[in-house]
Design a protein around this motif. Structure first.
Motif: not given
Length: 106
Positions: A25-42, A74-78
């Protein structure tokens, strides 16, 4: 008391981010990019707030764990290490919260 730390979580997220997206799941979020990961964080932040307002301890614990995990992604992607966030928290605790907040308004 748990010996698990946010540093442990940071390491796990970094390791899993390197996996294939279909395996993690982590790799899937990272592959989807920061926008997707940030939306999930929200989403997780909102769910944490709802649990807090409902005074549902069990849900608040679970949603807080989700929130911290997604923040680490999100921090990892950034490319922002946890140490930078902790250093900022340490800097802020050198003064009162009211003083710190006032310094940001100027």
């Amino acid at each position: 008391m748990s010996e698990f730390s946010l540093s442990d979580l940071e390491h796990i997220v970094a390791t899993r981010a390197q996996a294939a997206p279909e395996e993690s799941w982590t790799a899937k979020l990272v592959a989807a990019g920061q926008t997707k990961a940030a939306k999930k964080l929200g989403e997780e932040a909102v769910e944490t707030v709802i649990a807090a307002i409902a005074e549902d301890r069990k849900d608040l614990v679970a949603e807080s764990a989700d929130l911290l995990y997604h923040l680490m992604v999100v921090l990892n992607i950034a490319g922002i290490p946890l140490k930078d966030v902790l250093d900022e928290l340490q800097r802020r605790t050198a003064q009162s919260g009211l003083q710190e907040k006032a310094s940001r308004q100027s």
